[in-house]
Write a protein that holds these residues in place. Sequence first.
Motif, PDB file in Angstrom:
ATOM      1  N   MET A  15     -60.653   6.113 -46.531  1.00  0.00           N
ATOM      2  CA  MET A  15     -61.877   5.711 -45.875  1.00  0.00           C
ATOM      3  C   MET A  15     -63.063   6.089 -46.754  1.00  0.00           C
ATOM      4  SD  MET A  15     -63.421   6.906 -42.174  1.00  0.00           S
ATOM      5  CE  MET A  15     -63.252   8.639 -42.479  1.00  0.00           C
ATOM      6  N   VAL A  16     -63.977   5.169 -46.930  1.00  0.00           N
ATOM      7  CA  VAL A  16     -65.199   5.419 -47.682  1.00  0.00           C
ATOM      8  C   VAL A  16     -66.287   5.776 -46.687  1.00  0.00           C
ATOM      9  CG1 VAL A  16     -66.930   4.404 -49.192  1.00  0.00           C
ATOM     10  CG2 VAL A  16     -64.512   3.798 -49.468  1.00  0.00           C
ATOM     11  N   GLN A  17     -67.006   6.849 -46.979  1.00  0.00           N
ATOM     12  CA  GLN A  17     -68.076   7.274 -46.079  1.00  0.00           C
ATOM     13  C   GLN A  17     -69.291   7.649 -46.915  1.00  0.00           C
ATOM     14  OE1 GLN A  17     -66.858  10.272 -43.333  1.00  0.00           O
ATOM     15  NE2 GLN A  17     -68.834  10.382 -42.336  1.00  0.00           N
ATOM     16  N   LEU A  18     -70.477   7.256 -46.468  1.00  0.00           N
ATOM     17  CA  LEU A  18     -71.707   7.626 -47.159  1.00  0.00           C
ATOM     18  C   LEU A  18     -71.943   9.121 -47.030  1.00  0.00           C
ATOM     19  CD1 LEU A  18     -74.067   4.774 -45.953  1.00  0.00           C
ATOM     20  CD2 LEU A  18     -73.004   4.988 -48.189  1.00  0.00           C
ATOM     21  N   ASP A  19     -72.656   9.691 -47.987  1.00  0.00           N
ATOM     22  CA  ASP A  19     -72.981  11.108 -47.874  1.00  0.00           C
ATOM     23  C   ASP A  19     -73.965  11.307 -46.716  1.00  0.00           C
ATOM     24  OD1 ASP A  19     -75.901  11.469 -49.030  1.00  0.00           O
ATOM     25  OD2 ASP A  19     -74.875  10.072 -50.371  1.00  0.00           O
ATOM     26  N   ILE A  43     -76.348   1.352 -32.791  1.00  0.00           N
ATOM     27  CA  ILE A  43     -75.133   0.539 -32.807  1.00  0.00           C
ATOM     28  C   ILE A  43     -75.303  -0.525 -33.890  1.00  0.00           C
ATOM     29  CG2 ILE A  43     -75.990  -1.017 -31.017  1.00  0.00           C
ATOM     30  CD1 ILE A  43     -73.105  -1.356 -30.069  1.00  0.00           C
ATOM     31  N   MET A  44     -74.254  -0.741 -34.669  1.00  0.00           N
ATOM     32  CA  MET A  44     -74.252  -1.818 -35.663  1.00  0.00           C
ATOM     33  C   MET A  44     -73.403  -2.947 -35.095  1.00  0.00           C
ATOM     34  SD  MET A  44     -73.833  -0.187 -39.375  1.00  0.00           S
ATOM     35  CE  MET A  44     -74.887   1.082 -39.975  1.00  0.00           C
ATOM     36  N   VAL A  45     -73.912  -4.152 -35.199  1.00  0.00           N
ATOM     37  CA  VAL A  45     -73.219  -5.324 -34.665  1.00  0.00           C
ATOM     38  C   VAL A  45     -73.092  -6.358 -35.779  1.00  0.00           C
ATOM     39  CG1 VAL A  45     -73.327  -7.183 -32.961  1.00  0.00           C
ATOM     40  CG2 VAL A  45     -74.157  -4.904 -32.364  1.00  0.00           C
ATOM     41  N   GLY A  46     -71.923  -6.973 -35.864  1.00  0.00           N
ATOM     42  CA  GLY A  46     -71.698  -8.052 -36.814  1.00  0.00           C
ATOM     43  C   GLY A  46     -71.142  -9.271 -36.093  1.00  0.00           C
ATOM     44  N   ILE A  47     -71.646 -10.427 -36.437  1.00  0.00           N
ATOM     45  CA  ILE A  47     -71.226 -11.687 -35.806  1.00  0.00           C
ATOM     46  C   ILE A  47     -71.048 -12.724 -36.902  1.00  0.00           C
ATOM     47  CG2 ILE A  47     -71.838 -13.491 -34.148  1.00  0.00           C
ATOM     48  CD1 ILE A  47     -73.799 -11.414 -32.912  1.00  0.00           C
ATOM     49  N   ASP A  48     -69.959 -13.491 -36.830  1.00  0.00           N
ATOM     50  CA  ASP A  48     -69.757 -14.555 -37.811  1.00  0.00           C
ATOM     51  C   ASP A  48     -68.950 -15.672 -37.182  1.00  0.00           C
ATOM     52  OD1 ASP A  48     -70.008 -15.886 -40.199  1.00  0.00           O
ATOM     53  OD2 ASP A  48     -68.467 -14.751 -41.230  1.00  0.00           O
ATOM     54  N   VAL A  90     -63.790 -20.603 -35.448  1.00  0.00           N
ATOM     55  CA  VAL A  90     -63.388 -19.266 -35.023  1.00  0.00           C
ATOM     56  C   VAL A  90     -64.616 -18.374 -35.100  1.00  0.00           C
ATOM     57  CG1 VAL A  90     -61.890 -17.289 -35.489  1.00  0.00           C
ATOM     58  CG2 VAL A  90     -61.060 -19.621 -35.925  1.00  0.00           C
ATOM     59  N   VAL A  91     -64.900 -17.665 -34.011  1.00  0.00           N
ATOM     60  CA  VAL A  91     -66.044 -16.771 -33.958  1.00  0.00           C
ATOM     61  C   VAL A  91     -65.561 -15.341 -33.734  1.00  0.00           C
ATOM     62  CG1 VAL A  91     -66.432 -17.175 -31.500  1.00  0.00           C
ATOM     63  CG2 VAL A  91     -68.314 -16.373 -32.912  1.00  0.00           C
ATOM     64  N   ALA A  92     -66.234 -14.385 -34.373  1.00  0.00           N
ATOM     65  CA  ALA A  92     -65.864 -12.974 -34.228  1.00  0.00           C
ATOM     66  C   ALA A  92     -67.122 -12.137 -34.008  1.00  0.00           C
ATOM     67  CB  ALA A  92     -65.138 -12.484 -35.471  1.00  0.00           C
ATOM     68  N   VAL A  93     -66.972 -11.097 -33.184  1.00  0.00           N
ATOM     69  CA  VAL A  93     -68.041 -10.140 -32.926  1.00  0.00           C
ATOM     70  C   VAL A  93     -67.448  -8.744 -33.084  1.00  0.00           C
ATOM     71  CG1 VAL A  93     -69.709  -9.279 -31.231  1.00  0.00           C
ATOM     72  CG2 VAL A  93     -69.124 -11.708 -31.279  1.00  0.00           C
ATOM     73  N   VAL A  94     -68.125  -7.876 -33.816  1.00  0.00           N
ATOM     74  CA  VAL A  94     -67.722  -6.474 -33.955  1.00  0.00           C
ATOM     75  C   VAL A  94     -68.937  -5.597 -33.662  1.00  0.00           C
ATOM     76  CG1 VAL A  94     -65.917  -6.951 -35.657  1.00  0.00           C
ATOM     77  CG2 VAL A  94     -68.204  -6.358 -36.433  1.00  0.00           C
ATOM     78  N   ALA A  95     -68.685  -4.357 -33.210  1.00  0.00           N
ATOM     79  CA  ALA A  95     -69.771  -3.411 -32.966  1.00  0.00           C
ATOM     80  C   ALA A  95     -69.260  -1.992 -33.151  1.00  0.00           C
ATOM     81  CB  ALA A  95     -70.331  -3.591 -31.562  1.00  0.00           C
ATOM     82  N   SER A  96     -70.097  -1.146 -33.717  1.00  0.00           N
ATOM     83  CA  SER A  96     -69.706   0.244 -33.938  1.00  0.00           C
ATOM     84  C   SER A  96     -69.639   0.988 -32.604  1.00  0.00           C
ATOM     85  CB  SER A  96     -70.702   0.944 -34.866  1.00  0.00           C
ATOM     86  OG  SER A  96     -72.002   0.958 -34.292  1.00  0.00           O
ATOM     87  N   ILE A  97     -68.698   1.952 -32.521  1.00  0.00           N
ATOM     88  CA  ILE A  97     -68.556   2.720 -31.278  1.00  0.00           C
ATOM     89  C   ILE A  97     -68.568   4.232 -31.530  1.00  0.00           C
ATOM     90  CG2 ILE A  97     -67.332   0.887 -30.062  1.00  0.00           C
ATOM     91  CD1 ILE A  97     -64.740   2.560 -30.552  1.00  0.00           C
ATOM     92  N   ASP A  98     -68.845   4.631 -32.754  1.00  0.00           N
ATOM     93  CA  ASP A  98     -68.846   6.065 -33.040  1.00  0.00           C
ATOM     94  C   ASP A  98     -70.080   6.438 -33.867  1.00  0.00           C
ATOM     95  OD1 ASP A  98     -67.909   4.784 -35.374  1.00  0.00           O
ATOM     96  OD2 ASP A  98     -66.999   6.651 -36.041  1.00  0.00           O
ATOM     97  N   ASP A  99     -70.348   7.740 -33.948  1.00  0.00           N
ATOM     98  CA  ASP A  99     -71.536   8.230 -34.644  1.00  0.00           C
ATOM     99  C   ASP A  99     -71.471   8.107 -36.160  1.00  0.00           C
ATOM    100  OD1 ASP A  99     -72.658   8.879 -32.215  1.00  0.00           O
ATOM    101  OD2 ASP A  99     -72.034  10.982 -32.300  1.00  0.00           O
ATOM    102  N   ASN A 100     -70.284   7.868 -36.713  1.00  0.00           N
ATOM    103  CA  ASN A 100     -70.141   7.732 -38.162  1.00  0.00           C
ATOM    104  C   ASN A 100     -70.059   6.281 -38.618  1.00  0.00           C
ATOM    105  OD1 ASN A 100     -70.131  10.533 -38.802  1.00  0.00           O
ATOM    106  ND2 ASN A 100     -68.081  10.652 -37.958  1.00  0.00           N
ATOM    107  N   PHE A 101     -70.124   5.338 -37.685  1.00  0.00           N
ATOM    108  CA  PHE A 101     -70.109   3.906 -37.988  1.00  0.00           C
ATOM    109  C   PHE A 101     -68.861   3.480 -38.749  1.00  0.00           C
ATOM    110  CE2 PHE A 101     -74.482   5.495 -37.923  1.00  0.00           C
ATOM    111  CZ  PHE A 101     -74.953   4.805 -36.823  1.00  0.00           C
ATOM    112  N   VAL A 102     -67.707   4.002 -38.327  1.00  0.00           N
ATOM    113  CA  VAL A 102     -66.456   3.629 -38.978  1.00  0.00           C
ATOM    114  C   VAL A 102     -65.470   2.958 -38.018  1.00  0.00           C
ATOM    115  CG1 VAL A 102     -66.618   5.339 -40.818  1.00  0.00           C
ATOM    116  CG2 VAL A 102     -65.463   5.948 -38.701  1.00  0.00           C
ATOM    117  N   GLN A 103     -65.742   2.980 -36.728  1.00  0.00           N
ATOM    118  CA  GLN A 103     -64.862   2.320 -35.758  1.00  0.00           C
ATOM    119  C   GLN A 103     -65.570   1.084 -35.212  1.00  0.00           C
ATOM    120  OE1 GLN A 103     -63.508   5.039 -32.757  1.00  0.00           O
ATOM    121  NE2 GLN A 103     -62.795   6.518 -34.240  1.00  0.00           N
TER     122      GLN A 103
END
Length: 72
Positions: free
Chosen positions: A1-5, A18-23, A38-51
């Motif tokens: 897993m890559v994580q920013l400092d 919350i980060m949201v991505g739609i395409d 095909v449409v997709a929606v994603v959204a962050s659910i944790d404080d580290n923005f990895v899930q």
Amino acid sequence: MVQLDDNSMQWLKKKKTIMVGIDVTHPGPGSKEGSPSVVAVVASIDDNFVQFPASLAIQKGKQEVGYYIVHC
């Protein structure tokens, strides 16, 4: 897993964020008539923005993502 400092993430963690991505992907040239988009929606659910749980849907071809968001 890559994580920013930690310093790179401070501005995101000052408030609940919350980060949201739609395409949407449309049928390409030469696709069978009536092929769906095909449409997709994603959204962050944790404080580290990895899930990012995802939701996918098939919709009428060549319709933009707004249709899915309004009707889901």
